[in-house]
Design a protein around this motif. Structure first.
Motif, PDB file in Angstrom:
ATOM      1  N   PHE A  41      82.870 -15.318  32.902  1.00 55.16           N
ATOM      2  CA  PHE A  41      82.574 -16.322  32.229  1.00 55.16           C
ATOM      3  C   PHE A  41      81.460 -16.926  32.721  1.00 55.16           C
ATOM      4  CE2 PHE A  41      81.667 -20.844  31.051  1.00 55.16           C
ATOM      5  CZ  PHE A  41      82.013 -21.287  29.982  1.00 55.16           C
ATOM      6  N   ASP A  46      73.207 -13.089  31.711  1.00 52.88           N
ATOM      7  CA  ASP A  46      73.472 -12.400  30.366  1.00 52.88           C
ATOM      8  C   ASP A  46      72.323 -11.393  30.081  1.00 52.88           C
ATOM      9  OD1 ASP A  46      74.389 -14.956  29.730  1.00 52.88           O
ATOM     10  OD2 ASP A  46      71.983 -16.138  28.922  1.00 52.88           O
ATOM     11  N   THR A  53      76.471 -14.111  24.722  1.00 57.05           N
ATOM     12  CA  THR A  53      77.885 -13.455  23.536  1.00 57.05           C
ATOM     13  C   THR A  53      78.362 -12.331  24.215  1.00 57.05           C
ATOM     14  OG1 THR A  53      76.564 -12.302  22.696  1.00 57.05           O
ATOM     15  CG2 THR A  53      76.772 -14.903  21.126  1.00 57.05           C
ATOM     16  N   LYS A  55      79.574 -12.718  26.841  1.00 60.31           N
ATOM     17  CA  LYS A  55      80.969 -13.281  28.118  1.00 60.31           C
ATOM     18  C   LYS A  55      82.020 -13.022  26.631  1.00 60.31           C
ATOM     19  CE  LYS A  55      77.779 -16.102  30.369  1.00 60.31           C
ATOM     20  NZ  LYS A  55      77.958 -15.407  31.798  1.00 60.31           N
ATOM     21  N   ILE A  56      81.828 -13.403  25.692  1.00 65.63           N
ATOM     22  CA  ILE A  56      82.894 -12.754  24.800  1.00 65.63           C
ATOM     23  C   ILE A  56      84.262 -12.080  25.502  1.00 65.63           C
ATOM     24  CG2 ILE A  56      84.245 -12.754  22.343  1.00 65.63           C
ATOM     25  CD1 ILE A  56      82.059 -14.545  21.520  1.00 65.63           C
ATOM     26  N   SER A 110      87.966 -13.297  18.373  1.00 64.66           N
ATOM     27  CA  SER A 110      87.122 -13.603  18.851  1.00 64.66           C
ATOM     28  C   SER A 110      85.364 -12.145  18.627  1.00 64.66           C
ATOM     29  CB  SER A 110      87.547 -12.849  20.810  1.00 64.66           C
ATOM     30  OG  SER A 110      88.187 -11.294  20.167  1.00 64.66           O
ATOM     31  N   TRP A 114      82.580 -13.326  18.094  1.00 64.39           N
ATOM     32  CA  TRP A 114      80.815 -12.598  18.510  1.00 64.39           C
ATOM     33  C   TRP A 114      79.828 -11.753  17.022  1.00 64.39           C
ATOM     34  CZ3 TRP A 114      79.161  -7.314  18.094  1.00 64.39           C
ATOM     35  CH2 TRP A 114      77.889  -6.987  18.863  1.00 64.39           C
TER      36      TRP A 114
ATOM     37  N   LEU B   5      74.728 -21.217  27.983  1.00 67.70           N
ATOM     38  CA  LEU B   5      75.175 -20.161  26.682  1.00 67.70           C
ATOM     39  C   LEU B   5      73.762 -20.146  25.980  1.00 67.70           C
ATOM     40  CD1 LEU B   5      78.378 -21.235  27.521  1.00 67.70           C
ATOM     41  CD2 LEU B   5      78.001 -19.785  28.591  1.00 67.70           C
ATOM     42  N   TYR B   8      74.070 -19.859  22.394  1.00 66.94           N
ATOM     43  CA  TYR B   8      75.055 -19.253  21.974  1.00 66.94           C
ATOM     44  C   TYR B   8      76.259 -20.157  22.644  1.00 66.94           C
ATOM     45  CZ  TYR B   8      72.619 -15.203  20.709  1.00 66.94           C
ATOM     46  OH  TYR B   8      71.890 -14.327  19.938  1.00 66.94           O
ATOM     47  N   VAL B  12      80.407 -18.539  22.419  1.00 65.26           N
ATOM     48  CA  VAL B  12      81.014 -18.305  23.648  1.00 65.26           C
ATOM     49  C   VAL B  12      82.581 -19.488  23.762  1.00 65.26           C
ATOM     50  CG1 VAL B  12      80.819 -18.464  26.347  1.00 65.26           C
ATOM     51  CG2 VAL B  12      78.765 -17.206  24.524  1.00 65.26           C
ATOM     52  N   TYR B  16      86.382 -17.894  23.379  1.00 62.81           N
ATOM     53  CA  TYR B  16      87.348 -18.895  25.301  1.00 62.81           C
ATOM     54  C   TYR B  16      88.855 -19.215  24.239  1.00 62.81           C
ATOM     55  CZ  TYR B  16      85.022 -15.758  28.242  1.00 62.81           C
ATOM     56  OH  TYR B  16      84.706 -14.226  29.136  1.00 62.81           O
TER      57      TYR B  16
END
Lengths: 244, 50
Positions: A41, A46, A53, A55-56, A110, A114, B5, B8, B12, B16
């Protein structure tokens, strides 16, 4: 080696060994999962196409992996029950189901979050997504069947058969994108093909996060099996009291 | 410390929050049931031991 493995199918032996293992596994699960998620996170850049996104992926892929692996573990445990009648294996399959269904729910939610900005839709009747949804329903059915039957051996038999049938969807949710050249979902996130490989800055925290989710699964299944063994002992005591 | 972020942020953080919320509920549920069953068994064995 083989005979020593079956010693752990003895509930007393299992309680002794799992009691010693559990603090270490639970501690490792907490530390490794936190490390993977914090790394993913806070300390990854990026992606040039997906933006933030990406990071999802650090929650989505480990959860999806464990959703399938939990069912495979339940299948192996169910087969051991069906063939060798070891109670601990049936209880292990039962204890894995709530963890598996939660992992499946995390992967579905999730993935949908996304998918909205990336595909322009929360959901598509894509082979992998659909197989995952059916796997989720199989998990619910599996848990409902355990809850519906009073006799634990009958419940273990019937849920074992259900687990065999559901394995088709567990496999499909993993390999559906390879069977059918259609659908929105991309191929494996951790492809071994050089050109398709995820960059190492994303891959390393993803490996850590996947290890953490795996350890969470092991820790929760150990706790769950210990609880089921105690519940079984309680039922036996109640029966003995009634017969006395 | 908090990464940028945008655009988005909601997606995100939402992903989480959902994942950690579900994991927390799962861990809480498993631990609560474990504690309840253990307490009930201890009470039962204590009663039988009397």
């Amino acid at each position: 080696m083989a005979s020593s493995m079956w010693e752990y199918a003895n509930p007393t032996r299992f309680m002794q060994v799992s009691g010693r293992l559990l603090p270490w596994v639970a501690g490792a699960a907490l530390v490794v999962t936190a490390a993977g998620l914090i790394w993913g996170f806070f300390f990854t850049p990026d992606d040039f196409r997906q933006g933030a996104t990406v990071k999802i992926v650090f929650v989505h892929v480990p959860a999806a992996m464990m959703a399938i692996n939990a069912w495979v573990m339940m299948l192996v445990a169910s087969l051991i029950w069906i063939v060798r009648r070891h109670h601990v294996s049936a209880l292990a399959a039962k204890a894995a189901a709530p963890v598996g269904v939660t992992m499946t729910a995390i992967a579905l939610i999730s993935g949908g979050i996304w998918g909205q900005p990336m595909w322009g839709t929360w959901w598509a009747w894509d082979p992998r997504l659909t197989a995952f949804l059916i796997l989720f329903l199989f998990y619910l059915g599996y848990m409902a069947l355990w809850a519906a039957l009073d006799d634990p051996d009958t419940a273990a038999d019937l849920t074992g058969v259900l687990c065999l049938v559901g394995s088709v969807f567990a496999l499909m949710s993993r390999y559906a994108v390879n069977f059918w050249s259609q659908g929105l979902h991309q191929g494996a996130s951790l492809s071994v093909q050089p050109g398709e490989r995820m960059d190492i800055v994303f891959r390393m925290p993803l490996y850590v996060s996947m290890t953490g989710f795996g350890l969470i699964f092991v820790a929760l299944v150990l706790i769950g099996v210990r609880t089921e063994i105690r519940a079984r002992r309680m039922r036996a005591l109640v029966m003995r009291e009634r017969m006395a | 410390m908090m990464p940028d972020l945008a655009p988005y942020t909601a997606e995100v953080l939402g992903a989480y929050a959902a994942a950690l919320g579900l994991l927390g509920a799962l861990v809480g549920g498993v631990l609560l049931r474990a504690r309840r069953v253990r307490r009930q068994l201890d009470e039962m064995e204590h009663r039988r031991g009397k």
